[in-house]
Structure formats: structure tokens, C-alpha cells
Design a protein around this motif. Structure first.
Motif, PDB file in Angstrom:
ATOM      1  N   UNK A 219       0.815  -1.219   0.000  1.00 53.82           N
ATOM      2  CA  UNK A 219       0.000   0.000   0.000  1.00 53.82           C
ATOM      3  C   UNK A 219       0.843   1.261   0.000  1.00 53.82           C
ATOM      4  N   UNK A 220       2.163   1.121   0.224  1.00 52.18           N
ATOM      5  CA  UNK A 220       3.064   2.274   0.243  1.00 52.18           C
ATOM      6  C   UNK A 220       4.079   2.273  -0.902  1.00 52.18           C
ATOM      7  N   UNK A 221       4.140   1.171  -1.640  1.00 54.77           N
ATOM      8  CA  UNK A 221       5.178   1.025  -2.664  1.00 54.77           C
ATOM      9  C   UNK A 221       4.574   0.623  -4.001  1.00 54.77           C
ATOM     10  N   UNK A 222       4.935   1.387  -5.026  1.00 56.69           N
ATOM     11  CA  UNK A 222       4.598   1.070  -6.405  1.00 56.69           C
ATOM     12  C   UNK A 222       5.895   0.916  -7.199  1.00 56.69           C
ATOM     13  N   UNK A 223       5.845   0.065  -8.205  1.00 50.31           N
ATOM     14  CA  UNK A 223       6.979  -0.078  -9.111  1.00 50.31           C
ATOM     15  C   UNK A 223       6.562   0.435 -10.482  1.00 50.31           C
ATOM     16  N   UNK A 224       7.360   1.336 -11.024  1.00 53.09           N
ATOM     17  CA  UNK A 224       7.145   1.843 -12.380  1.00 53.09           C
ATOM     18  C   UNK A 224       7.982   0.983 -13.329  1.00 53.09           C
ATOM     19  N   UNK A 225       7.315   0.146 -14.098  1.00 55.23           N
ATOM     20  CA  UNK A 225       8.021  -0.778 -14.986  1.00 55.23           C
ATOM     21  C   UNK A 225       8.420  -0.058 -16.277  1.00 55.23           C
ATOM     22  N   UNK A 226       9.698   0.149 -16.419  1.00 58.19           N
ATOM     23  CA  UNK A 226      10.232   0.892 -17.560  1.00 58.19           C
ATOM     24  C   UNK A 226      10.905  -0.023 -18.584  1.00 58.19           C
ATOM     25  N   UNK A 227      10.630  -1.332 -18.499  1.00 55.31           N
ATOM     26  CA  UNK A 227      11.393  -2.296 -19.296  1.00 55.31           C
ATOM     27  C   UNK A 227      10.568  -2.983 -20.383  1.00 55.31           C
ATOM     28  N   UNK A 228       9.501  -2.380 -20.834  1.00 55.59           N
ATOM     29  CA  UNK A 228       8.630  -3.049 -21.805  1.00 55.59           C
ATOM     30  C   UNK A 228       8.963  -2.699 -23.255  1.00 55.59           C
ATOM     31  N   UNK A 229      10.070  -1.995 -23.472  1.00 49.04           N
ATOM     32  CA  UNK A 229      10.507  -1.692 -24.828  1.00 49.04           C
ATOM     33  C   UNK A 229      11.314  -2.825 -25.435  1.00 49.04           C
ATOM     34  N   UNK A 230      11.804  -2.647 -26.649  1.00 44.79           N
ATOM     35  CA  UNK A 230      12.448  -3.746 -27.389  1.00 44.79           C
ATOM     36  C   UNK A 230      13.702  -4.310 -26.756  1.00 44.79           C
ATOM     37  N   UNK A 231      14.455  -3.526 -25.948  1.00 48.25           N
ATOM     38  CA  UNK A 231      15.668  -4.067 -25.330  1.00 48.25           C
ATOM     39  C   UNK A 231      15.504  -4.303 -23.835  1.00 48.25           C
ATOM     40  N   UNK A 232      14.280  -4.240 -23.325  1.00 54.69           N
ATOM     41  CA  UNK A 232      13.978  -4.608 -21.936  1.00 54.69           C
ATOM     42  C   UNK A 232      14.651  -3.693 -20.914  1.00 54.69           C
ATOM     43  N   UNK A 233      14.801  -2.419 -21.236  1.00 52.60           N
ATOM     44  CA  UNK A 233      15.433  -1.473 -20.308  1.00 52.60           C
ATOM     45  C   UNK A 233      14.803  -0.097 -20.471  1.00 52.60           C
ATOM     46  N   UNK A 234      14.957   0.732 -19.434  1.00 50.79           N
ATOM     47  CA  UNK A 234      14.311   2.046 -19.428  1.00 50.79           C
ATOM     48  C   UNK A 234      14.818   2.954 -20.532  1.00 50.79           C
ATOM     49  N   UNK A 235      16.016   2.696 -21.027  1.00 52.17           N
ATOM     50  CA  UNK A 235      16.562   3.563 -22.077  1.00 52.17           C
ATOM     51  C   UNK A 235      15.702   3.545 -23.344  1.00 52.17           C
ATOM     52  N   UNK A 236      14.957   2.453 -23.551  1.00 54.13           N
ATOM     53  CA  UNK A 236      14.093   2.386 -24.736  1.00 54.13           C
ATOM     54  C   UNK A 236      13.062   3.511 -24.763  1.00 54.13           C
ATOM     55  N   UNK A 237      12.605   3.931 -23.595  1.00 51.01           N
ATOM     56  CA  UNK A 237      11.516   4.914 -23.533  1.00 51.01           C
ATOM     57  C   UNK A 237      11.929   6.202 -24.227  1.00 51.01           C
ATOM     58  N   UNK A 238      13.165   6.627 -24.025  1.00 51.71           N
ATOM     59  CA  UNK A 238      13.653   7.842 -24.679  1.00 51.71           C
ATOM     60  C   UNK A 238      14.262   7.553 -26.051  1.00 51.71           C
ATOM     61  N   UNK A 239      14.991   6.451 -26.168  1.00 51.62           N
ATOM     62  CA  UNK A 239      15.797   6.246 -27.370  1.00 51.62           C
ATOM     63  C   UNK A 239      14.989   5.759 -28.569  1.00 51.62           C
ATOM     64  N   UNK A 240      13.851   5.113 -28.336  1.00 53.19           N
ATOM     65  CA  UNK A 240      12.993   4.816 -29.477  1.00 53.19           C
ATOM     66  C   UNK A 240      12.511   6.114 -30.118  1.00 53.19           C
ATOM     67  N   UNK A 241      12.184   7.091 -29.289  1.00 55.12           N
ATOM     68  CA  UNK A 241      11.771   8.393 -29.832  1.00 55.12           C
ATOM     69  C   UNK A 241      12.952   9.111 -30.479  1.00 55.12           C
ATOM     70  N   UNK A 242      14.114   9.075 -29.842  1.00 55.00           N
ATOM     71  CA  UNK A 242      15.260   9.780 -30.412  1.00 55.00           C
ATOM     72  C   UNK A 242      15.663   9.206 -31.764  1.00 55.00           C
ATOM     73  N   UNK A 243      15.527   7.891 -31.941  1.00 58.61           N
ATOM     74  CA  UNK A 243      15.805   7.298 -33.238  1.00 58.61           C
ATOM     75  C   UNK A 243      14.876   7.849 -34.302  1.00 58.61           C
TER      76      UNK A 243
END
Length: 471
Positions: free
Chosen positions: A96-120
Motif C-alpha cells: 500500500x506504500x510502494x509502487x513499481x514503475x516498470x520501464x522495461x517493456x521496450x524492445x531491449x527490456x530497459x528504461x533507455x528504450x523509452x527515450x531512445x525509441x523516440x530519439x531514433x
């Protein structure tokens, strides 16, 4: 909206010029001349937007009408069409006090996809509009390289070279980069650590003649667009969590080595997002923790850990925060960075540290504790953390308070770090996309930690790339 350098010696630039400059020509980092402030009423209006809709709302404050709305919409749609979850960055309750923001659903399974897919997509758009080949050059501690390559591979008019530290990334991270055999991709495995790779990249971007001759562009978080794209998921996560936690203070716990992901949160806060605390989670390479606690910014001894993407001793984006910490005084920033270059350290005074402590908390996680947290959350909550995410959870546990809710970032899928997961006596089923990497041939060039050697490799690569384009 104009963009300026943290060191004050670059004329204000527009959005696209800022994207193409990457590292500022005076060695600083580009930032908005003024940060737009989002009203509480607007935040309420944004509560039910999709991730893509929210992305557009935020970016429209920054692009200066340089990109038509329909073109921007098309880029955003393409960028997130490959994500495995329709929410793009889903928010999962753990307690009830902790949430996880899953940032790994892009093609390489890491948060960097969120920005770098757009930058590409953005770089491809600019290349076509300007009729110019773009040579992307970047360094990675593991995830940026794979995400950047995935974001631009096969795109006309773009070539990419990524430096990674030889045998200092996880096996899956290495394979995601080096199993790509595209003509527009070059992987250089450097005999050194990430800080060595990052230093060489900054030196090459600082050589304005070389940078201009070869049309060098940045994909690391020295490029402001990386920071801005990451800011979106702070807003998205907050707007999801606040729906059921109207009266709670909301914190974010962020695994970070290069300060980029943390600075994105700091930018969101300055834009008006009512964040309570930004908690920085590091590993044993804890320069950021030491700065937050003591005011001393000084690299220590480099250590290899179970969370290799944070095995960093010099955090590039620290300079952006320093600019605001000293009252947006570019001369002070330049003096501090000159001192850091000459003496290897910066020390912040007591008054400024009061501001630091009001804005951040930080916690450095030891290897053993990282594994303990992974085992604990698998046993108690049936949730498997990757080692970087585990550092974020450990930091949350250290700084959680009464009537505070925390969103902790899951920056990578645990399959990318199976070496650490196995040390916890946990067996996981690897996604098919990762399993297939294990039998693919690799394509990389191992080089010495030498700027001269890397320049030779780049010039040969650019020459081959030119031949391909012309023929």
C-alpha cells in the motif's frame, strides 16, 4: 523556447539545433533558458491521458513549433508501437506504500528504450528534412548502447557507433549490442570502464572540427532530448498513483549512475509536478550518495558490481543540477567544472547543501544487500527485481516515512542480469527475444582505451558508410 549552455558561452539555440549539438560547443550541457511551469489545473486535466498523449502535451512546451504537430504525433506513435505493454510504462502496486514503475517493456527490456525509441525517430526525421547524414556516437554502461542501436538500426541517413567497457556489462547487454550485423552499426569494446568511454566521447564532441566534419550527434543523456523524454514517465506515474493516494506525499526512488534519470525527475519537479522527495539509489560506485551526504563531488575507486549499469564514478548530468544549485550562474558553473578538471573534486558550501538536502536523499547499496532485496521481494511479494531495481527498493526502504508513498523505478527486466538472479538461487524463464541472442554470432571490435585508436576506427567506419550511401 530557447536553449542555453550551463557554461554560458553558446548563443541561445532552437530545439532542433539543440538536438543536433548534443554536448554544448563550450563543453557544457544544454538546458532550457526558462522551464515552463504546469499549473495544478492542467495536471488534473492530464490525469486520464494515455502515455502517448501525455508525451505530446509535455513536448509541445519545448519544440518551439519547429516540428508540426502531425509529424510529432507520427513519431510518437512509431516510437511506442513496439512496446509490449499498452500502458508503455505501467505502474504496479507492491504494497500500500510502494509502487513499481516498470520501464522495461521496450524492445531491449530497459528504461533507455523509452527515450531512445523516440530519439531514433527524431534523428531520422531531422536527417530526411535536412538531407544530411547523421553519425551518432555514444558510450554505454550497458543499456544505452542496445537501446540506441535498436532505435536507429536500418534507418536511412543514420550511422551509429557505441563504445562499451570490455567485459564490464552483463552478457545479455553485450549480446543485445554485438549481435547486430547492420552496415550502419559499429560496436567498439574498450579495454577500460564506462568512465573511460564517456571521457573519450566528451573529448571527441569537444573537438569542434572533428565533430563538424563527421556530423557527430549525441544519444547519451548529455543530449537534452533524452532528459525531456524521461521526464514524461515521472508525470505519468505520478498521475496514476495520485488517483488512489490523494492525501499522501509521493516520492520517487531512482537507480542512477549518470544522474540523467534523476535530473529528469528534478526537471519534472521544477515544471510543477508536486514530488515530495527524489531518492537517488546508487551501488558501491557511490559518488552521488557521497555528494548528497557531504557536499563533496569526487570520484572514488571504480568497483564492478551486480548492477553494472550504475558502475559509474563521473556523473555527466550532475553539471545540469549544479547550474540550478548555484542560482543559474553560468560563470560559477564554469569555475566549478574547471576546478573539477584540474583538481578532481568539487566541494559545495553549507548553505547550498541545505538546498540539496531539501531536494534529494541518497543511498548506496552494497552487493550483498542488493541480492538480499531480490530474494526478499521474490519470497514475500512474488515480484522479481533486477539488481538495479533492487537498489532502488533498498533506498525506498531506507527513506520511507509516514504518510509517504513511493514509486520505485524498475529500470530493466531481470532477464538482462541473470548472473545476479542465479546468485539468489532463483531460476527465471528468459523471454524468447533474449534466449535467441545466446546462439547468435557477435560483431564487435575490441580496442585499447585510446582516443587515437578510436578515432582510427571511426574514420574507417565513416569512410565505409559513405561508400555505402553513395553507391
Amino acid at each position: 523556447m530557447k536553449y542555453i549552455s550551463t557554461r554560458g558561452n553558446v548563443e541561445p539555440r532552437g530545439f532542433i539545433e539543440t538536438v543536433l549539438m548534443g554536448l554544448a560547443d563550450d563543453g557544457g550541457l544544454m538546458i532550457p533558458a526558462e522551464i515552463p511551469v504546469i499549473s495544478p489545473a492542467t495536471l488534473v486535466e492530464w490525469e486520464n491521458l494515455s502515455y502517448q498523449e501525455l508525451f505530446l502535451e509535455i513536448f509541445l512546451y519545448y519544440v518551439n513549433d519547429e516540428i508540426p504537430l502531425e509529424d510529432l504525433k507520427e513519431m510518437v506513435a512509431k516510437s511506442y508501437s513496439t512496446f509490449r505493454d499498452p500502458a508503455i510504462t505501467p505502474v504496479k502496486p507492491i504494497t500500500d506504500k510502494l509502487y513499481v514503475l516498470e520501464l522495461f517493456h521496450g524492445p531491449t527490456f530497459a528504461f533507455k528504450d523509452v527515450a531512445l525509441q523516440f530519439m531514433g525517430e527524431l534523428y531520422s526525421y531531422i536527417s530526411k528534412k535536412q538531407g544530411e547524414i547523421i553519425h551518432i556516437l555514444g558510450a554505454t554502461s550497458g543499456d544505452t548502447g542496445a537501446a540506441a542501436i535498436q532505435g536507429v538500426r536500418g534507418k536511412e541517413g543514420i550511422r551509429i557507433c557505441v563504445l562499451h567497457p570490455h567485459q564490464k556489462v552483463s552478457k545479455v547487454q553485450e549480446l543485445q549490442m554485438t549481435t547486430v550485423n547492420d552496415a550502419n552499426v559499429l560496436n567498439l569494446s574498450v579495454k577500460g570502464n564506462f568512465d573511460d568511454c564517456q571521457r573519450i566521447i566528451k573529448e571527441l564532441f569537444g573537438d569542434l572540427g572533428f565533430k563538424g566534419e563527421h556530423h557527430l550527434r549525441a544519444i547519451n543523456s548529455i543530449n537534452f532530448v533524452r532528459i525531456l523524454a524521461q521526464t514524461v514517465y515521472y508525470f505519468y506515474a505520478y498521475l496514476q498513483v495520485v488517483k488512489t493516494n490523494k492525501d499522501a506525499s509521493i516520492n520517487f526512488s531512482i537507480p542512477s549512475g549518470n544522474f540523467g534519470n534523476v535530473f529528469s525527475g528534478y526537471l519534472a519537479k521544477r515544471m510543477g509536478l508536486p514530488v515530495n522527495k527524489l531518492i537517488i539509489a546508487t551501488n558501491e560506485n557511490n559518488i552521488l550518495e557521497r555528494f548528497i551526504q557531504t557536499g563533496e563531488y569526487k570520484p572514488g575507486d571504480f568497483l564492478s558490481t551486480y548492477s553494472p549499469s550504475m558502475d559509474i564514478q563521473i556523473a555527466s548530468n550532475f553539471e545540469r543540477y549544479l547550474y540550478y544549485l548555484v542560482g543559474e550562474d553560468a560563470e560559477k558553473v564554469s569555475a566549478y567544472m574547471k576546478k573539477f578538471q584540474d583538481e578532481g573534486q568539487i566541494v559545495i558550501g553549507a548553505e547550498a547543501m541545505q538546498q540539496v538536502h531539501a531536494e534529494f536523499a541518497a543511498y548506496g547499496v552494497k552487493n550483498a544487500e542488493c541480492l538480499q532485496v531480490i530474494s526478499k521481494y521474490k519470497a514475500n511479494h512474488e515480484y522479481l527485481l533486477d539488481p538495479h531495481t533492487a537498489c532502488g527498493i533498498a533506498a525506498y526502504e531506507t527513506y520511507s516515512g509516514d504518510n509517504e508513498v513511493c514509486v520505485s523505478f524498475a529500470t530493466a527486466h531481470p532477464a538482462k542480469f541473470d548472473e545476479a538472479i542465479k546468485l539468489c538461487n532463483i531460476e527465471q524463464v528468459l523471454p524468447a527475444e533474449i534466449q535467441q541472442l545466446l546462439v547468435m554470432p557477435q560483431y564487435q571490435t575490441i580496442v585499447d582505451n585510446s582516443k587515437e585508436e578510436i578515432v582510427k576506427q571511426l574514420e574507417a567506419f565513416y569512410s565505409r558508410a559513405t561508400d555505402v550511401v553513395e553507391n
